[in-house]
Design an enzyme around this catalytic site. Structure first.
Site, PDB file in Angstrom:
ATOM      1  N   ARG A 170       9.306   7.829   5.097  1.00  0.00           N
ATOM      2  CA  ARG A 170       9.003   9.175   5.595  1.00  0.00           C
ATOM      3  C   ARG A 170       9.694   9.450   6.933  1.00  0.00           C
ATOM      4  O   ARG A 170      10.118  10.574   7.206  1.00  0.00           O
ATOM      5  CB  ARG A 170       7.491   9.368   5.691  1.00  0.00           C
ATOM      6  CG  ARG A 170       6.835   9.364   4.293  1.00  0.00           C
ATOM      7  CD  ARG A 170       5.334   9.257   4.364  1.00  0.00           C
ATOM      8  NE  ARG A 170       4.771  10.357   5.142  1.00  0.00           N
ATOM      9  CZ  ARG A 170       3.499  10.416   5.504  1.00  0.00           C
ATOM     10  NH1 ARG A 170       2.654   9.447   5.167  1.00  0.00           N
ATOM     11  NH2 ARG A 170       3.062  11.439   6.202  1.00  0.00           N
TER      12      ARG A 170
ATOM     13  N   ARG B  40       0.835  -1.200   0.000  1.00  0.00           N
ATOM     14  CA  ARG B  40       0.000   0.000   0.000  1.00  0.00           C
ATOM     15  C   ARG B  40       0.872   1.253   0.000  1.00  0.00           C
ATOM     16  O   ARG B  40       2.049   1.203   0.321  1.00  0.00           O
ATOM     17  CB  ARG B  40      -0.932  -0.007   1.206  1.00  0.00           C
ATOM     18  CG  ARG B  40      -0.195  -0.039   2.517  1.00  0.00           C
ATOM     19  CD  ARG B  40      -1.136  -0.190   3.705  1.00  0.00           C
ATOM     20  NE  ARG B  40      -1.404  -1.591   3.981  1.00  0.00           N
ATOM     21  CZ  ARG B  40      -2.012  -2.034   5.089  1.00  0.00           C
ATOM     22  NH1 ARG B  40      -2.428  -1.185   6.013  1.00  0.00           N
ATOM     23  NH2 ARG B  40      -2.217  -3.311   5.267  1.00  0.00           N
TER      24      ARG B  40
ATOM     25  N   ASP C  84       0.491   5.503   1.312  1.00  0.00           N
ATOM     26  CA  ASP C  84      -0.321   6.406   2.142  1.00  0.00           C
ATOM     27  C   ASP C  84      -1.040   7.489   1.341  1.00  0.00           C
ATOM     28  O   ASP C  84      -0.703   7.736   0.191  1.00  0.00           O
ATOM     29  CB  ASP C  84       0.609   7.145   3.098  1.00  0.00           C
ATOM     30  CG  ASP C  84       0.796   6.391   4.384  1.00  0.00           C
ATOM     31  OD1 ASP C  84       0.146   5.350   4.569  1.00  0.00           O
ATOM     32  OD2 ASP C  84       1.609   6.855   5.207  1.00  0.00           O
TER      33      ASP C  84
END
Lengths: 253, 253
Positions: free
Chosen positions: A198, A51, A53
């Site tokens: 991140r 996935r 974000d």
């Protein structure tokens, strides 16, 4: 039934991330709804390499699905793109072995993070790069990189909300390229945890700003606790660039 | 009161054009609302070099307004940018003569139009360039350009909804630059009518596709009727690039 592997690109700006969530616009939902239309209403499930974000972009996300339609391989992109909204594009498609799995068979990924060093923000980049106004020392960030390379338990660089148990990952390379006022960070590894790039970015930036020493990375890793790493950098600078498989897409039938 | 001239940039994607319209998000409304906040509620009116349509971008739009605030010139951009949404940015500001007028004193403008020649659309460019899948012959388009240069009545290349009476404009130059799969069209002239660049673009594309001959431009101009020109190209490929004044912004006090 035939299994089809696709490389897809999407602008993450208008999505609440890749994965289906109730009442949210997501990439997976758009893909499944386009496929279901193409299959005259019978539901098609899509599996992605992983996935992404909300706000995170993809240039080379990989998905697979199964279909009884016997379209020639090269017709799949146009067939899907004619139904998909224009912020998701199927770049390539290929028939693959029926046991091919976009997630389980991925052996590596490259993510890129675009940072623009600027005092005055560019309205055209506001969704596509992190515009950063503090002075940063790129050499300090480069000194921090060796501590991150190789196999480590990256629990400290993983969202505390993650439910994954095995947090050992292998980072093959982190490269910082300078292009005018842009710093392009490339992260290549066998896989990345939830928010890992991140948090790595946020931590490297704190090193670059002089708030942390490069060698502190070693201590942060050893703590295995998210609170010791830096802030999570914004999602809109991040791109899932490429997913690696042992099989080459072209020979993969 | 002092008159301030600003160069502003905006991403036109989220706006119903430059000019204030009831119940619509427009660039002028965002500017006036930011200025009104900065002036503690007293209304400030903004005058621009000209309006731009919905979806059209600006890199060098020019505006002026009057203010009793005695901010140092170089503080104006940051003061406004801290209030403005991040799709509008004040790039530069300067105090100018009190009779300076952003619209009446403009002596020329440059618009740019980005065309990407591609069969497969790029999701990251969907708001920022016209992605065009038909083959086009750039040399044919270049042959059409001389017919457009100089002073002409451009009624045929003006939206039929325009209420402007004088439709004579002078085009100083039209340049087509090729960069990889991108064609960048630059239009420089003393002014442009409503939709004029987009109709010029649509007509040039019809020449490039072979649907019209380059010399037909002459006949289209002579007709002075919008129906003889080509389609209006989409707004999202268009950028107001620069506005020219006799005064140089730096010396203009």
């Amino acid at each position: 039934m035939m299994r089809i592997k696709c490389i897809i690109a999407y602008d993450g700006t208008g999505f609440a991330g890749y994965q289906v969530q109730p009442n949210k616009r997501t990439v997976q939902r758009e893909l499944e709804s386009a496929l279901t239309k193409l299959h005259k209403g019978s539901e098609v499930k899509v599996v992605a390499s992983g996935r992404t974000d909300a706000g995170v972009h993809a240039v080379g996300q990989v998905i697979h699905f199964d279909s009884p339609l016997q379209l020639p391989e090269e017709r799949w992109p146009a067939a899907l793109n004619s139904i998909l909204p224009n912020d998701v594009v199927v770049e390539e498609a290929a028939y693959v072995a029926e046991d091919f799995h976009a997630r389980y068979h991925a052996i590596g990924k490259e993510y890129r993070y675009r940072l623009i060093r600027t005092k005055k923000s560019n309205p055209f980049l506001r969704h596509y790069a992190y515009q950063y106004s503090f002075p940063i020392d790129v050499e300090r960030m480069r000194e921090a990189i060796p501590y991150l390379l190789g196999e480590h338990d990256f629990t400290s660089f993983c969202s505390a909300r993650s439910e994954v148990e095995d947090r050992v990952r292998n980072i093959y390379g982190i490269y910082i390229e300078e292009h005018d006022d842009e710093l392009l960070f490339r992260f290549v590894g066998n896989g990345f945890l939830y928010n890992m790039i991140r948090i790595l970015m946020g931590t490297l930036l704190e090193v670059g700003k002089g708030e942390r020493e490069p060698h502190e990375i070693e201590k942060i890793l050893a703590k295995k606790n998210r609170i010791y790493a830096g802030k999570t950098a914004p999602g809109h600078g991040l791109y899932l660039w490429q997913v690696y498989y042992e099989e080459n897409i072209a020979n993969d039938k």
